[in-house]
Design a protein around this motif. Structure first.
Motif, short mmCIF file in Angstrom:
data_model
loop_
_atom_site.label_atom_id
_atom_site.label_comp_id
_atom_site.label_asym_id
_atom_site.label_seq_id
_atom_site.Cartn_x
_atom_site.Cartn_y
_atom_site.Cartn_z
N THR A 1 0.83 -1.20 0.00
CA THR A 1 0.00 0.00 0.00
C THR A 1 0.87 1.25 0.00
O THR A 1 0.57 2.24 -0.67
N SER A 2 2.00 1.19 0.74
CA SER A 2 2.92 2.33 0.74
C SER A 2 3.53 2.54 -0.63
O SER A 2 3.79 3.67 -1.05
N LEU A 3 3.75 1.45 -1.37
CA LEU A 3 4.27 1.58 -2.74
C LEU A 3 3.27 2.29 -3.63
O LEU A 3 3.64 3.09 -4.50
N LYS A 4 2.00 2.05 -3.38
CA LYS A 4 0.95 2.71 -4.15
C LYS A 4 0.90 4.21 -3.87
O LYS A 4 0.58 5.02 -4.74
N TYR A 5 1.23 4.60 -2.64
CA TYR A 5 1.14 6.01 -2.24
C TYR A 5 2.42 6.80 -2.48
O TYR A 5 2.38 8.03 -2.52
N THR B 1 11.37 10.37 5.28
CA THR B 1 9.97 10.44 5.67
C THR B 1 9.46 11.88 5.81
O THR B 1 8.37 12.22 5.35
N LEU B 2 10.28 12.74 6.42
CA LEU B 2 9.82 14.09 6.76
C LEU B 2 10.27 15.16 5.78
O LEU B 2 9.71 16.26 5.76
N TYR B 3 11.30 14.87 4.97
CA TYR B 3 11.83 15.88 4.06
C TYR B 3 11.75 15.39 2.62
O TYR B 3 12.43 14.43 2.23
N LYS B 4 10.88 16.00 1.85
CA LYS B 4 10.73 15.61 0.45
C LYS B 4 11.72 16.36 -0.42
O LYS B 4 12.35 15.78 -1.29
N GLY B 5 11.87 17.66 -0.20
CA GLY B 5 12.84 18.44 -0.94
C GLY B 5 12.41 18.78 -2.35
O GLY B 5 11.27 18.52 -2.76
N ALA B 6 13.35 19.36 -3.09
CA ALA B 6 13.06 19.79 -4.46
C ALA B 6 12.95 18.60 -5.40
O ALA B 6 13.55 17.55 -5.18
N LEU C 1 3.44 11.29 3.11
CA LEU C 1 3.51 11.05 4.55
C LEU C 1 2.80 9.75 4.92
O LEU C 1 3.35 8.95 5.68
N LYS C 2 1.61 9.53 4.39
CA LYS C 2 0.87 8.31 4.68
C LYS C 2 1.64 7.08 4.22
O LYS C 2 1.76 6.09 4.95
N GLY C 3 2.17 7.15 3.01
CA GLY C 3 2.94 6.03 2.48
C GLY C 3 4.20 5.78 3.28
O GLY C 3 4.59 4.62 3.51
N SER C 4 4.88 6.85 3.72
CA SER C 4 6.10 6.71 4.50
C SER C 4 5.83 6.05 5.85
O SER C 4 6.59 5.19 6.31
N ILE C 5 4.72 6.45 6.49
CA ILE C 5 4.37 5.85 7.78
C ILE C 5 4.09 4.36 7.61
O ILE C 5 4.50 3.53 8.44
N LEU C 6 3.39 4.01 6.54
CA LEU C 6 3.07 2.60 6.30
C LEU C 6 4.32 1.77 6.06
O LEU C 6 4.45 0.65 6.57
N VAL C 7 5.27 2.29 5.29
CA VAL C 7 6.47 1.49 5.00
C VAL C 7 7.35 1.38 6.24
O VAL C 7 8.00 0.35 6.47
N VAL C 8 7.40 2.43 7.07
CA VAL C 8 8.16 2.34 8.33
C VAL C 8 7.52 1.30 9.25
O VAL C 8 8.22 0.47 9.86
N ALA C 9 6.19 1.31 9.33
CA ALA C 9 5.49 0.32 10.15
C ALA C 9 5.75 -1.09 9.66
O ALA C 9 5.94 -2.02 10.45
#
Length: 347
Positions: free
Chosen positions: A92-96, A150-155, A179-187
């Motif tokens: 699901t994180s890959l989808k996001y 997770t927190l810094y997307k950047g240019a 952010l949603k996808g990053s939280i899921l992959v960390v979990a």
């Protein structure tokens, strides 16, 4: 010829990472085509079960221990942590997000498993030795890289030309929820790490790798099917990228690649296997950016580089652990053991 034989594990691990790289690309194409991640996880592990079942039955029928109720409960929990819960969050994180971010995050499993193993006193850390300091520093650096991604997307990096391959159905504005996808992959990485620790204990009581893998695939597929039915996802897949991604994931990744990793781990140890993890990260980033025309952000590059540096610090610190822990009856021990943490996740 002797040189080729000695490099056989190296070549097999490179092929494994290429296999993982293609999996990221194929599954993203399938998700963009409309396939639900939970349906993919369910069908993929049904395929893997059917592929592994005859090998497990015939190759381990004389050595496989009796399956007790207690062992089955452990397998149920292992299937939840290693298949249904983890992979549903993971895909699901890959989808996001993007294949690049997801591939980078997998490298953190080594650090997370090291932390859990240290808490459970399965890992010895000597803070007075350079290698002990490297373990701690590598873990901190690697997790700092995760936080950066997770927190810094950047240019956004400027694209060089048009994509060589176009994946239909890509709607970045709707699908990308960083952010949603990053939280899921960390979990998912956290639950994977717990799975590796628990797997070590289970294999001591049920030392049949193929049979255990088959059971986890079967039970995990059933668990994922229940979840899919609850969320009312569409079960139908056509004779298209959805079918090919499912067959590829089940046969190549959950079947062939898993077997290759077990063989290499038995021949060279888990540290050797984890050394190749960043290769798929690099290949995915290159393919996604240059071939598929995916967006690539500065935060992913910086965070990914920091993760790799932390990973290699940790692996350098663990490099001489194995010779000190070897015992005369190592050949009788299961491939995974509490003293030899398997840091590679199965996607």
């Amino acid at each position: 010829m002797a040189a080729l034989v000695s490099f056989k594990p190296h070549m097999l691990m490179v092929l494994s990472q290429i296999g993982y790289t293609l999996m990221y690309i194929i599954t993203e194409a399938s998700f963009n085509h409309g396939m639900d991640p939970s349906v993919y996880v369910t069908y993929r592990h049904i395929v893997a079960t059917l592929v592994l079942l005859p090998f497990a039955y015939f190759m381990e029928r004389k050595t496989r221990p009796k399956l007790t109720k207690a062992i089955f409960v452990e397998i149920f929990v292992l299937s939840l942590l290693g298949v249904s819960l983890t992979l549903n969050m993971y895909f699901t994180s890959l989808k996001y997000t993007s294949p690049t971010l997801v591939a980078c995050m997998v490298n953190t499993i080594a650090s997370l498993t090291f932390i859990l193993a240290t808490i459970l006193r399965l890992e010895v850390v000597n803070i007075r030795s350079p290698r002990g300091i490297a373990k701690i520093l590598g873990t901190v650096v690697s997790l700092a890289g995760v936080m950066t991604m997770t927190l810094y997307k950047g240019a956004l990096l400027r694209k060089i030309g048009d994509a060589l391959i176009h994946i239909n159905g890509r709607t970045s504005v709707v699908q990308e929820n960083w952010l949603k996808g990053s939280i899921l992959v960390v979990a998912s990485c956290i639950t994977w790490s717990i799975w590796y620790i628990m797997q070590a204990y289970t294999l001591k009581r049920y030392p049949a790798q193929l049979s255990l893998t088959t059971w986890m695939n079967a039970v995990g597929a059933a668990q994922s099917a229940v979840y899919t039915a609850v969320v009312q996802s569409a079960w139908t897949i056509g004779f298209d990228i959805d079918l090919w991604s499912t067959l590829y994931g089940g046969i190549v990744i959950s079947g062939m690649v898993t077997y290759v990793q077990l063989w290499c781990m038995e021949a060279k140890g888990p540290v050797f296997v984890t050394l190749f993890n960043p290769l798929s990260t690099l290949l995915v980033a290159l393919l996604s950016y240059f071939v598929l025309g995916e967006n690539l952000y500065i935060g992913s590059i910086i965070g990914g580089g920091v993760v790799v540096i932390g990973l290699y610090l940790l692996l350098w610190g663990k490099q001489h652990d194995e010779p000190q822990k070897k015992e005369p009856e190592d050949s009788k021990a299961p491939i995974f053991s509490p003293d030899e943490n398997n840091f590679k996740g199965e996607a």
